[in-house]
Write a protein that holds these residues in place. Structure first.
Motif, mmCIF file in Angstrom:
data_model
loop_
_atom_site.group_PDB
_atom_site.id
_atom_site.type_symbol
_atom_site.label_atom_id
_atom_site.label_comp_id
_atom_site.label_asym_id
_atom_site.label_seq_id
_atom_site.Cartn_x
_atom_site.Cartn_y
_atom_site.Cartn_z
ATOM 1 N N UNK A 40 -3.769 40.748 21.477
ATOM 2 C CA UNK A 40 -2.778 39.696 21.693
ATOM 3 C C UNK A 40 -3.226 38.394 21.043
ATOM 4 N N UNK A 41 -2.299 37.750 20.351
ATOM 5 C CA UNK A 41 -2.461 36.368 19.898
ATOM 6 C C UNK A 41 -1.152 35.653 20.163
ATOM 7 N N UNK A 42 -1.202 34.554 20.907
ATOM 8 C CA UNK A 42 -0.007 33.747 21.158
ATOM 9 C C UNK A 42 -0.292 32.319 20.713
ATOM 10 N N UNK A 43 0.571 31.806 19.828
ATOM 11 C CA UNK A 43 0.374 30.468 19.275
ATOM 12 C C UNK A 43 1.681 29.693 19.365
ATOM 13 N N UNK A 44 1.609 28.362 19.333
ATOM 14 C CA UNK A 44 2.839 27.574 19.332
ATOM 15 C C UNK A 44 3.714 27.888 18.129
ATOM 16 N N UNK A 109 1.279 29.603 30.105
ATOM 17 C CA UNK A 109 2.304 29.988 29.147
ATOM 18 C C UNK A 109 3.239 28.819 28.866
ATOM 19 N N UNK A 110 3.612 28.666 27.602
ATOM 20 C CA UNK A 110 4.461 27.563 27.171
ATOM 21 C C UNK A 110 5.754 28.100 26.566
ATOM 22 N N UNK A 111 6.781 27.278 26.610
ATOM 23 C CA UNK A 111 8.097 27.686 26.116
ATOM 24 C C UNK A 111 8.147 27.806 24.596
ATOM 25 N N UNK A 112 7.121 27.296 23.905
ATOM 26 C CA UNK A 112 7.132 27.378 22.451
ATOM 27 C C UNK A 112 6.199 28.465 21.906
ATOM 28 N N UNK A 113 5.624 29.298 22.781
ATOM 29 C CA UNK A 113 4.658 30.281 22.310
ATOM 30 C C UNK A 113 5.334 31.501 21.679
ATOM 31 N N UNK A 114 4.781 31.929 20.564
ATOM 32 C CA UNK A 114 5.181 33.173 19.896
ATOM 33 C C UNK A 114 3.994 34.121 20.002
ATOM 34 N N UNK A 241 -6.767 25.204 15.958
ATOM 35 C CA UNK A 241 -5.425 24.742 16.307
ATOM 36 C C UNK A 241 -5.441 24.184 17.733
ATOM 37 N N UNK A 242 -4.466 23.350 18.076
ATOM 38 C CA UNK A 242 -4.504 22.707 19.393
ATOM 39 C C UNK A 242 -4.507 23.680 20.573
ATOM 40 N N UNK A 243 -3.814 24.835 20.411
ATOM 41 C CA UNK A 243 -3.684 25.722 21.573
ATOM 42 C C UNK A 243 -3.444 27.150 21.111
ATOM 43 N N UNK A 244 -4.047 28.108 21.816
ATOM 44 C CA UNK A 244 -3.790 29.529 21.569
ATOM 45 C C UNK A 244 -4.201 30.316 22.795
ATOM 46 N N UNK A 245 -3.525 31.437 23.018
ATOM 47 C CA UNK A 245 -3.886 32.408 24.053
ATOM 48 C C UNK A 245 -4.158 33.731 23.358
#
Length: 264
Positions: A40-44, A109-114, A241-245
């Motif tokens: 899994x990689x989730x980024x803005x 989790x953020x609303x802009x994450x892909x 990058x500023x944020x990632x999951x």
């Protein structure tokens, strides 16, 4: 008998239910025999195109299985899964630094994450075992060792970083079998990228993996290296990058797809 003692016979939905309860295995290697596993990689959203381009430019390390819409936390093509809760463990990165490892990322989790789901070499381990290739990390109850190499991936915009590889000790007389078996799984990293001397990949000491656990070699074993889906995490750490999951290395999403659906 607990689920930890019989993970191979669980269905993917049963395994995901186990993970939702907070039960965290050392690794999902050996779980749900015959089913596809995924990184899994989730980024803005503003980084998503570059993440996609990074994956396309580095297909051995980043074979894409599914991409979600922005803000959508659910996998829909490879599994009926909530990506916030259905993996055993996650990592949170801010400005390239690991700030948390947690069993649930609902609060992050953020609303802009892909989210990107990327093939995992754990998928072809059933085929390796069936072909008679031993899996030392499973025999020893350990996570597969993963190493940051000296090989740089092809960059994509703001994302750049080194190739990460997983390593499995393989008896020398079975290396050709391991190559032949895994080459049939290009969506799971495919054939090894290197066999033998780890120094050729810039790996100084096999006993000191950057991710996972070290494993013991048996007499006659040689190290065999595959491109690894932890590579995007190395890119996150290198590019900041500023944020990632991400998933925690070795603890994957177990999908509803069988491995036969991805064999070539």
């Amino acid at each position: 008998m607990t689920t930890m003692e019989q993970p191979a016979i669980l269905t993917p939905s049963q395994a995901r239910e186990v993970f939702r309860t907070g039960e965290t295995p050392v690794t999902t290697s050996g779980w749900c025999r015959g089913y596809v596993q995924a990184n899994l990689l989730a980024v803005p959203r503003d980084l998503a195109f570059e993440a996609l381009l990074f994956a396309v430019r580095n297909p051995a390390a980043c074979p894409i299985l599914e991409i979600t819409d922005p803000g959508d936390p659910y996998a829909r093509e490879v599994a009926a899964a909530d990506l916030r809760t259905d993996l055993p463990a996650y990592r949170i990165y801010q400005d390239g630094a690991l700030v948390a490892e947690v069993p649930d990322v609902t609060e992050y989790w953020r609303e802009d994450l892909v989210a990107f789901l990327i093939g995992c070499s754990f998928t072809f381990e059933t085929a390796l075992a069936t072909a008679g290739v031993p899996l030392r990390h499973i025999e020893q109850g350990r996570n597969v060792p993963m190493y940051v190499t000296s090989r740089e991936c092809r960059p994509a915009g703001r994302l750049a970083g080194p190739l990460v590889v997983s390593m499995r000790p393989v008896p020398a007389d079975l290396v050709d079998v391991a190559v032949e078996v895994t080459a049939r799984y290009p969506a799971m990293h495919g054939a090894p990228i290197h066999v033998g001397d780890p120094a050729e990949l810039g790996i100084a000491d096999l006993a000191l993996p950057q991710f996972g656990d070290s494993v013991e070699f048996e007499i006659g074993d040689v190290p065999v290296f595959w491109a690894c889906g932890v590579t995007p995490q190395a890119a996150v750490m290198a590019s900041a990058p500023p944020f990632a999951i991400t998933h925690a290395p070795g603890r994957m999403l177990i999908t509803d797809r069988t491995e036969e659906t991805l064999v070539t």
